[in-house]
Write a protein that holds these residues in place. Structure first.
Motif, PDB file in Angstrom:
ATOM      1  N   PHE A 161      21.594 -26.900  17.951  1.00  0.00           N
ATOM      2  CA  PHE A 161      20.684 -25.764  18.060  1.00  0.00           C
ATOM      3  C   PHE A 161      19.655 -25.864  16.934  1.00  0.00           C
ATOM      4  N   VAL A 162      18.372 -25.772  17.280  1.00  0.00           N
ATOM      5  CA  VAL A 162      17.304 -25.867  16.282  1.00  0.00           C
ATOM      6  C   VAL A 162      16.485 -24.580  16.303  1.00  0.00           C
ATOM      7  N   ALA A 172      23.630 -19.860  17.347  1.00  0.00           N
ATOM      8  CA  ALA A 172      24.382 -21.119  17.352  1.00  0.00           C
ATOM      9  C   ALA A 172      25.871 -20.861  17.143  1.00  0.00           C
ATOM     10  N   ALA A 173      26.180 -19.896  16.295  1.00  0.00           N
ATOM     11  CA  ALA A 173      27.587 -19.561  16.052  1.00  0.00           C
ATOM     12  C   ALA A 173      28.248 -19.023  17.311  1.00  0.00           C
ATOM     13  N   VAL A 174      27.515 -18.239  18.097  1.00  0.00           N
ATOM     14  CA  VAL A 174      28.042 -17.732  19.366  1.00  0.00           C
ATOM     15  C   VAL A 174      28.324 -18.891  20.320  1.00  0.00           C
ATOM     16  N   ILE A 175      27.426 -19.855  20.357  1.00  0.00           N
ATOM     17  CA  ILE A 175      27.624 -21.030  21.213  1.00  0.00           C
ATOM     18  C   ILE A 175      28.735 -21.917  20.659  1.00  0.00           C
ATOM     19  N   GLY A 176      28.918 -21.888  19.341  1.00  0.00           N
ATOM     20  CA  GLY A 176      29.919 -22.743  18.696  1.00  0.00           C
ATOM     21  C   GLY A 176      29.406 -24.151  18.513  1.00  0.00           C
ATOM     22  N   CYS A 179      23.935 -26.331  13.850  1.00  0.00           N
ATOM     23  CA  CYS A 179      22.624 -25.684  13.799  1.00  0.00           C
ATOM     24  C   CYS A 179      21.756 -26.307  12.715  1.00  0.00           C
ATOM     25  N   LEU A 180      20.489 -26.518  13.049  1.00  0.00           N
ATOM     26  CA  LEU A 180      19.467 -26.898  12.083  1.00  0.00           C
ATOM     27  C   LEU A 180      18.446 -25.776  12.011  1.00  0.00           C
ATOM     28  N   ALA A 197      24.092 -23.330   7.693  1.00  0.00           N
ATOM     29  CA  ALA A 197      23.371 -24.211   8.613  1.00  0.00           C
ATOM     30  C   ALA A 197      22.598 -25.207   7.768  1.00  0.00           C
ATOM     31  N   SER A 198      22.363 -26.381   8.313  1.00  0.00           N
ATOM     32  CA  SER A 198      21.556 -27.366   7.616  1.00  0.00           C
ATOM     33  C   SER A 198      20.091 -26.946   7.699  1.00  0.00           C
ATOM     34  N   VAL A 199      19.364 -27.123   6.598  1.00  0.00           N
ATOM     35  CA  VAL A 199      17.959 -26.745   6.538  1.00  0.00           C
ATOM     36  C   VAL A 199      17.096 -27.997   6.435  1.00  0.00           C
ATOM     37  N   ILE A 200      16.072 -28.073   7.281  1.00  0.00           N
ATOM     38  CA  ILE A 200      15.155 -29.206   7.276  1.00  0.00           C
ATOM     39  C   ILE A 200      13.726 -28.684   7.110  1.00  0.00           C
TER      40      ILE A 200
END
Length: 211
Positions: A161-162, A172-176, A179-180, A197-200
């Protein structure tokens, strides 16, 4: 491949519409005699979901004018201003590169469905996506139910999930799924880093997560 699908947020993630959002809010604020947003940093300190709460932080009093009326007024302003908003730099070749890898792509957005379809069409990227999922109204309350419904329809897919907001991380947590969160959108890097979540910083970095 590590993932079967990339789910994209739209506003601020694919579409570079932060300036449009600020300009639209400032026109609405000016019409109603309220102080305008003076900088992107100020905008980041105020913006968030649900949008109703954001409007209250801007100074709107719903006992004088309903949120629903303000939302319709804002949408009319925004739809004019967003016509010139571009995709974020690097998005178009990235969408093509992901598609070439055989990875499916979905848009899951807080934008109302018909508005979302119209904007994607204007940008010429509708065909990049296997699914386009927007809300049924313009009030931008939450897309958690949309995320939950998506997962029910695709129980086994491995998803990246982006997005550009804390609400995207919650979705994204609901989808499991992984996440970016990308900076330069509607929320500050500081806010994004406060969540797991990873940050870009630019879309090109996404490709390294797909390997």
């Amino acid at each position: 491949m590590k993932f079967d699908r990339v789910i994209w947020d739209f506003n601020g993630t694919l579409l570079d519409d932060v300036c449009c959002g600020i300009e639209s809010a400032n026109e609405l604020l000016t019409r109603h005699g309220l102080p305008i947003i003076k900088s992107v940093d100020d905008y980041h300190s105020l913006f968030g979901f649900p949008i109703r709460d954001y409007y209250q932080r801007l100074g709107f009093d719903f006992s004088r004018l309903s949120y629903e009326a303000l939302a319709h007024e804002w949408v009319a302003i925004y739809l004019e201003k967003v016509k010139t908003a571009p995709l974020r730099e690097g998005v178009l070749p990235l969408l093509a590169a992901i598609r070439a890898k055989g990875i499916k792509q979905t848009v899951l957005s807080m934008t109302e469905q018909s508005m979302l379809l119209h904007q994607l069409s204007l940008l010429g990227i509708t065909s990049c996506f296997d699914e386009i999922c927007g809300l049924t109204d313009i009030y931008a309350t939450s897309k958690l139910a949309l995320a939950a419904d998506w997962r029910k329809r695709h129980p086994l897919e491995r998803v990246l999930f982006v997005g550009d907001t804390v609400h995207d991380a919650e979705s994204a947590a609901v989808i499991g799924c992984e996440c970016l969160l990308i900076t330069g959108g509607h929320e500050s890097e500081q806010s994004l880093r406060a969540h797991q979540a990873s940050v870009i910083h630019n879309p090109d970095e996404i490709l390294s997560f797909l390997r």
